[in-house]
Design a protein around this motif. Structure first.
Motif, PDB file in Angstrom:
ATOM      1  N   ALA A 183       0.819  -1.210   0.000  1.00 42.41           N
ATOM      2  CA  ALA A 183       0.000   0.000   0.000  1.00 42.41           C
ATOM      3  C   ALA A 183       0.853   1.260   0.000  1.00 42.41           C
ATOM      4  CB  ALA A 183      -0.946  -0.002   1.194  1.00 42.41           C
ATOM      5  N   ALA A 184       1.942   1.247   0.767  1.00 49.13           N
ATOM      6  CA  ALA A 184       2.809   2.416   0.837  1.00 49.13           C
ATOM      7  C   ALA A 184       3.481   2.694  -0.506  1.00 49.13           C
ATOM      8  CB  ALA A 184       3.858   2.225   1.929  1.00 49.13           C
ATOM      9  N   GLN A 187       0.920   4.156  -2.965  1.00 54.16           N
ATOM     10  CA  GLN A 187       0.659   5.565  -2.678  1.00 54.16           C
ATOM     11  C   GLN A 187       1.759   6.454  -3.233  1.00 54.16           C
ATOM     12  OE1 GLN A 187       0.153   5.682   1.561  1.00 54.16           O
ATOM     13  NE2 GLN A 187      -1.824   4.614   1.514  1.00 54.16           N
ATOM     14  N   ARG A 188       3.001   6.037  -3.056  1.00 60.51           N
ATOM     15  CA  ARG A 188       4.113   6.825  -3.606  1.00 60.51           C
ATOM     16  C   ARG A 188       4.095   6.799  -5.132  1.00 60.51           C
ATOM     17  NH1 ARG A 188       9.995   6.063  -1.483  1.00 60.51           N
ATOM     18  NH2 ARG A 188      10.142   7.867  -2.890  1.00 60.51           N
ATOM     19  N   TRP A 190       1.494   6.555  -7.094  1.00 62.24           N
ATOM     20  CA  TRP A 190       0.414   7.416  -7.565  1.00 62.24           C
ATOM     21  C   TRP A 190       0.757   8.893  -7.412  1.00 62.24           C
ATOM     22  CZ3 TRP A 190      -4.988   4.987  -6.101  1.00 62.24           C
ATOM     23  CH2 TRP A 190      -5.090   3.746  -6.747  1.00 62.24           C
ATOM     24  N   ARG A 191       1.623   9.209  -6.455  1.00 63.49           N
ATOM     25  CA  ARG A 191       2.061  10.603  -6.300  1.00 63.49           C
ATOM     26  C   ARG A 191       3.197  10.950  -7.267  1.00 63.49           C
ATOM     27  NH1 ARG A 191       1.635   9.429  -0.534  1.00 63.49           N
ATOM     28  NH2 ARG A 191       3.916   9.250  -0.423  1.00 63.49           N
ATOM     29  N   ASN A 221      -2.677   6.671 -12.820  1.00 60.78           N
ATOM     30  CA  ASN A 221      -1.769   6.893 -11.700  1.00 60.78           C
ATOM     31  C   ASN A 221      -0.488   6.088 -11.790  1.00 60.78           C
ATOM     32  OD1 ASN A 221      -3.459   8.732 -10.381  1.00 60.78           O
ATOM     33  ND2 ASN A 221      -4.581   7.106  -9.328  1.00 60.78           N
TER      34      ASN A 221
END
Length: 297
Positions: A183-184, A187-188, A190-191, A221
């Protein structure tokens, strides 16, 4: 993993989160089935007269993705085509498949699973293991002394990620491996923060490249290519119903991805199952355990 144990003629699921505990429970006879076992434990399991370990290639493909679009910063070395090609030549994928993954793992030239409709490996640009060529390409790209870079990965076993790190370091790419939770890392990603990353994709067990290409090549993303020509080809293949049109579009997409080396397929994944010899349990490439087909002997 969802180990099971026998209760009369039923199979009862019980969640055991830690791999070491799973193996201990299996070897002690307190559970009868588990999956995603570390393949290094196959010999230990098969020494037990009441147990067996089997492997099954899945549709999941491991890969290295590189930030050609510069989402993680304009100075990112991965924006250079020759650097991305150097990465492809630096990694001995065949050795990784045979010695680390094992169990029939394959290295494929195209960024998809070979049985998927539209996954034509014959049109893909080939990248053999060639460290000398990798170093030459780095020098031509302006990095004769190599460079430092963070490589993120959630891929387990960790040894697989460390192997990629070592191959990159051997040609001058001083990779700092950052192991993350799934998950981490997502998230990175997608950023737009990942210059180069390791991950895997299972296509939801759908035997068509429409279950993989749109996720990475249509400006979503996870798209670190941001290539308009590639996007058009993927959308053409996805919107068409004529198989010939779809094949032609997807062939073009595969050529583009591999020529530009946006996404390096590493190897196919292999699931390792271990279970009681009293249990008949068929395995399938879609990674789904079909307990309704299992039965006690």
């Amino acid at each position: 993993s969802f180990p099971t144990r026998r209760s009369s003629d039923l199979i009862v699921a019980r969640f055991v989160p830690e791999p070491a505990t799973q193996l201990t429970e299996l070897l002690s006879g307190r559970i009868d089935w588990l999956w995603n076992m570390n393949p290094d434990q196959i010999d230990n399991v098969n020494r037990m007269p009441t147990l067996q370990a089997v492997q099954q290639e899945s549709m999941r493909v491991g890969f290295v993705q590189m930030d050609a679009a510069g989402r993680s910063g304009a100075g990112n070395p991965m924006t250079h085509l020759k650097v991305r090609q150097a990465v492809a030549h630096a990694i001995d994928r065949q050795t990784m498949a045979q010695r680390l993954v094992r169990g029939g793992s394959r290295v494929r030239p195209a960024p998809c699973f070979p049985s998927q409709f539209g996954c034509n490996g014959e049109v893909a640009t080939q990248y053999n293991y060639d460290p000398a060529r990798a170093r030459q390409l780095l020098a031509e790209a302006g990095f004769p002394q190599g460079f430092d870079i963070e490589v993120t990965s959630y891929v387990n076993p960790r040894q697989w990620s460390e192997s990629v790190q070592n191959y990159l370091q051997a040609v001058g790419i001083r990779a700092r491996l950052n192991m993350m939770q799934v998950a981490a890392q997502i998230q990175r990603a997608w950023r737009g923060e990942l210059a180069i990353s390791m991950a895997s994709w299972g296509s939801y067990s759908i035997n068509d490249v429409s279950a993989i290409f749109p996720n990475y090549y249509v400006f979503g993303n996870d798209d670190y290519a941001r290539d308009e020509a590639l996007k058009r080809l993927v959308e053409e293949g996805g919107n068409a119903s004529d198989p010939a049109v779809r094949r032609r579009a997807y062939d073009g997409a595969i050529r583009r991805v591999t020529e530009q080396m946006y996404w390096l397929p590493l190897f196919t994944y292999v699931n390792t199952y271990a279970f009681s010899k009293q249990l008949e349990f068929p395995t399938f490439r879609d990674e789904l355990p079909r307990f309704y087909l299992a039965k006690w002997k």
